[in-house]
Design an enzyme around this catalytic site. Structure first.
Site, PDB file in Angstrom:
ATOM      1  N   ASP A 113       0.819  -1.216   0.000  1.00  0.00           N
ATOM      2  CA  ASP A 113       0.000   0.000   0.000  1.00  0.00           C
ATOM      3  C   ASP A 113       0.853   1.266   0.000  1.00  0.00           C
ATOM      4  O   ASP A 113       2.003   1.272   0.456  1.00  0.00           O
ATOM      5  CB  ASP A 113      -0.908   0.027   1.233  1.00  0.00           C
ATOM      6  N   ASP A 114       0.233   2.344  -0.504  1.00  0.00           N
ATOM      7  CA  ASP A 114       0.679   3.745  -0.349  1.00  0.00           C
ATOM      8  C   ASP A 114       1.770   4.183  -1.323  1.00  0.00           C
ATOM      9  O   ASP A 114       2.208   5.339  -1.264  1.00  0.00           O
ATOM     10  CB  ASP A 114       1.169   4.031   1.081  1.00  0.00           C
ATOM     11  N   HIS A 265       3.836  -2.327   3.309  1.00  0.00           N
ATOM     12  CA  HIS A 265       3.829  -0.945   2.805  1.00  0.00           C
ATOM     13  C   HIS A 265       5.155  -0.660   2.113  1.00  0.00           C
ATOM     14  O   HIS A 265       6.222  -0.951   2.662  1.00  0.00           O
ATOM     15  CB  HIS A 265       3.630   0.059   3.945  1.00  0.00           C
TER      16      HIS A 265
END
Length: 748
Positions: A113-114, A265
């Protein structure tokens, strides 16, 4: 007694009745100039608008504009179906029915993610490529648009991508329009970066399906109806907490051979522990017999044939969620990437420029204060003197074009002079009877010279030719001298090295708001500057309202030139280059009528700033000259360019960034910074007012001046720069006069 000179051309008679008078040469030139200026003004405004848009785009990408940090917790889930809350991590809506899919046993769907992040994502990709493991990356659209190359490599490597919104906001708080915009903008970023769109979605701050609540469920339903597959997790590595490599590996491991959608992440913070833990985790899971796949790969295993997403444009089951971007989507995406690239380059450059401008502004203030104080103490010391008193008569030249409102007050003020003078009024083809008024006054020592309209430089040169004395004083037709003005103005000529003297121009009509603003500018900006330049021996401009010259020096420099719109700056620089000294006499005061409207002010300052640029360009060779010319070129010209062109040109950055910070970053800190700068300016202005013995009450208008007047001056300078770059040329312009200074109504 007044002695009229024979007119150069006979006055034209009145036009025949019924016939329209043909426009004069000046009127035709003014019309052409006005027609040329309109597109340049528009271009200047467009440049300012473009800067604003670039800053807003950059702020939007960094979540400074439109950012929303709210995260919902503890909400009810009464409206969410039980089979969804208890289901697998892959949620879709085939046929409008909510359906969840679990990851097959002994299978890992690695999700990140991100990202993308320019530091950590490439390292993650290298690890995945080394171990021949695919990943599914849920990307933030703003990061995609800033780092498109990483996304392109990610897709080409065989990884799958999904939407993680454009600005990483909790969609449960957002309107339907904002939700749609977040998704569509991310899709455009993907199209521009990698030429694809995707049907995968993961909401920021989401976790397992049992965390879906009544506020987020409508978002998933709506996106599901649009064909999106929402992806949740089974196992969270919690790597964002940076608990240590062993903990990350432990927390990411599913229990009892179960399959899992695992969250890591690759952006959003310092991810060195993630980079160190990822190889260990892959090796551990492979040793346990696990295989790795993407979300589409897991879905295809659980729902072969009819249940699998369409792989149009991808041809790879691991990237079945990808679709080839075509048509408007592709080109709009490329345009977005290009716009972001411009913003990514422009804003840091502007930030660096802001620092330079800030240092230059503060340095200028410090230099002005130090040198102005030294100038004042030196020139007002008991032992200071220019030499023997200058008592001989001088010639005062008054160029006049349609000055009927002011000419009487100007000439009567000269008639009260305590120094012997002759007055030469050069009427530059006035059509309002200016010359007749001057002649009718019957003042002693006044000569009126008439000429066809040719502009101010030609009028001044004509006056110099008619001057009888070696020192000539030049002034404007709307200016009023004090009785001792000429006497103070000519005393520096006791020094034979002095070729010209700049006087102290004052705004006479200062009772209006716009007049008061100009009064502050004259005292602080012009006269304080002149003190500094005088000590540095590089005075750039003798004001047209009040200046004195050796006739010999003017003729040596070739007279007043019409090559530029700032003939006063042009002749001043020419005198420096010829080896003459130019000084400032603070006690020689002249009261001039400043523009009374914003339109007239714009016209005047536009001519001044553009003319200054012309003069600097005309004398650019002084940069490489030797002797006095080279001294001005290497000392005076850089200071003038820095303080009168570059710094004011980029000074709007201070206001733009301040306003931006107030609106989107930290209002209190930005306001305090602005007040600090204003405080420094107030100190400088107060000192300048003290030196000129002016009343401090006008400084109360300074904060408003900074908010309105200064912005207009910025636009004028930008307009002038655009004109200079586009090769425009203007003629001497005439401002509307009221005669207010002559009556004494404006000063006080």
């Amino acid at each position: 007694m007044t002695t009229p000179t024979t007119p150069t051309t006979p006055p034209a008679g009145p036009p025949a009745r019924g016939r329209r008078r043909a426009p004069s040469r000046m009127e035709r030139a003014a019309g052409r100039a006005a027609a040329l200026q309109r597109p340049r003004v528009l271009l200047a405004l467009l440049l300012l608008l473009a800067l604003t848009c670039v800053m807003l785009l950059d702020g939007y990408l960094r979540a400074e504009v439109g950012g929303d940090q709210r995260v919902r917790t503890g909400a009810s889930a009464s409206d969410v179906p039980e089979d969804v809350l208890d289901g697998g991590p892959i949620l879709s809506f085939p046929g409008g029915q909510a359906t969840t899919v679990s990851v097959p046993d002994k299978t890992i769907v690695l999700t990140f993610d991100d990202g993308p992040d320019p530091t950590w994502t490439p390292q993650v990709l290298d690890i995945l490529e080394k171990y021949d493991v695919p990943g599914t990356f849920f990307l933030v659209g703003s990061m995609v648009s800033r780092h498109p190359g990483i996304v392109r490599d990610m897709v080409e490597q065989g990884n799958e991508v999904g939407v993680h919104t454009f600005t990483h906001v909790d969609l449960s708080y957002q309107s339907q329009a904002r939700v749609t915009r977040e998704i569509e903008q991310t899709q455009l970023a993907l199209a521009g970066a990698a030429g694809i769109t995707t049907t995968l979605f993961r909401a920021p701050y989401s976790s397992q399906t049992d965390a879906i609540d009544d506020y987020s469920w409508p978002v998933y339903e709506s996106l599901g109806q649009d064909g999106y597959t929402s992806v949740f997790i089974d196992t969270d590595s919690d790597d964002w907490k940076r608990p240590g490599v062993s903990k990350i590996v432990e927390w990411a491991t599913p229990e009892d051979g179960e399959g899992a959608s695992v969250l890591f992440h690759d952006a959003g913070g310092e991810r060195s522990q993630t980079i160190e833990a990822l190889p260990k985790y892959i090796e551990k899971m492979k040793a346990k017999g696990y295989t790795f796949t993407t979300v589409s790969g897991a879905t295809a295993e659980q729902r072969p044939a009819s249940g699998a997403p369409d792989s149009t444009g991808s041809g790879d089951g691991l990237q079945a969620a990808h679709h080839k971007a075509t048509g408007a989507t592709l080109y709009e995406g490329k345009a977005l990437i290009a716009a972001v690239a411009v913003a990514e380059w422009t804003v840091p450059a502007l930030s660096a420029g802001l620092v330079i401008v800030g240092v230059a502004v503060m340095g200028r203030f410090a230099l002005m204060l130090v040198l102005a104080r030294r100038h004042h103490r030196r020139r007002n010391g008991r032992r200071f003197g220019w030499g023997p008193p200058v008592t001989g008569p001088v010639s005062v030249i008054v160029p006049a074009y349609n000055e009927k409102e002011c000419i009487e007050a100007t000439l009567r003020s000269l008639a009260r002079s305590t120094h012997p003078i002759e007055i030469i009024v050069v009427d530059d083809g006035s059509t309002d009877g200016t010359a007749d008024i001057a002649e009718s006054l019957g003042l002693p020592g006044v000569r009126v010279v008439r000429q066809a309209n040719a502009g101010k430089p030609a009028a001044l040169n004509n006056g110099v030719r008619h001057a009888r004395y070696d020192i000539v004083v030049m002034m404007d037709g709307d200016t009023v001298f004090e009785p001792d003005t000429v006497r103070h103005l000519v005393q520096p000529f006791a020094d034979p090295s002095v070729g010209a003297v700049a006087g102290n121009a004052k705004v006479g009509n200062r009772r209006t708001l716009i007049g008061a603003w100009q009064h502050i500018e004259y005292v602080m900006g012009f006269n304080l500057d002149r003190r500094m330049y005088d000590l540095l021996r590089c005075m750039p401009t003798i004001p047209g309202a009040i200046g004195a010259f050796r006739r010999e020096a003017v003729l040596q420099a070739g007279g007043m030139s019409d090559d530029t719109l700032a003939e006063d700056t042009d002749i001043t620089i020419a005198l420096h280059r010829a080896g003459w000294r130019v000084v400032y006499e603070e006690h020689a005061r002249a009261w001039t009528e400043a523009p009374g409207s914003l339109g007239q002010l714009w016209s005047q300052r536009y001519r001044w700033s553009y003319g200054t640029m012309q003069a600097l360009w005309k004398h650019r060779r002084s940069l490489t000259d030797k002797g006095p010319s080279g001294r001005f070129g290497r000392v005076g010209m850089p200071l003038v360019v820095l303080f009168q062109v570059v710094t004011p040109l980029f000074a709007p950055l201070i206001d733009v960034f301040t306003l931006y910070s107030m609106l989107f970053v930290d209002f209190r800190a930005a306001l305090l910074a602005w007040l600090a700068v204003l405080g420094v300016q107030l100190v400088c202005a107060a000192y300048a007012f003290r030196l000129d013995r002016e009343k401090y009450r006008y400084l109360l208008m300074m904060p408003l001046q900074q908010l309105a007047y200064r912005q207009m001056m910025y636009l004028v300078l930008i307009h002038s720069c655009v004109t200079a770059l586009t090769g425009g040329r203007l003629r001497w312009q005439k401002l509307k006069r009221t005669g207010e200074v002559g009556t004494g109504a404006g000063a006080g």
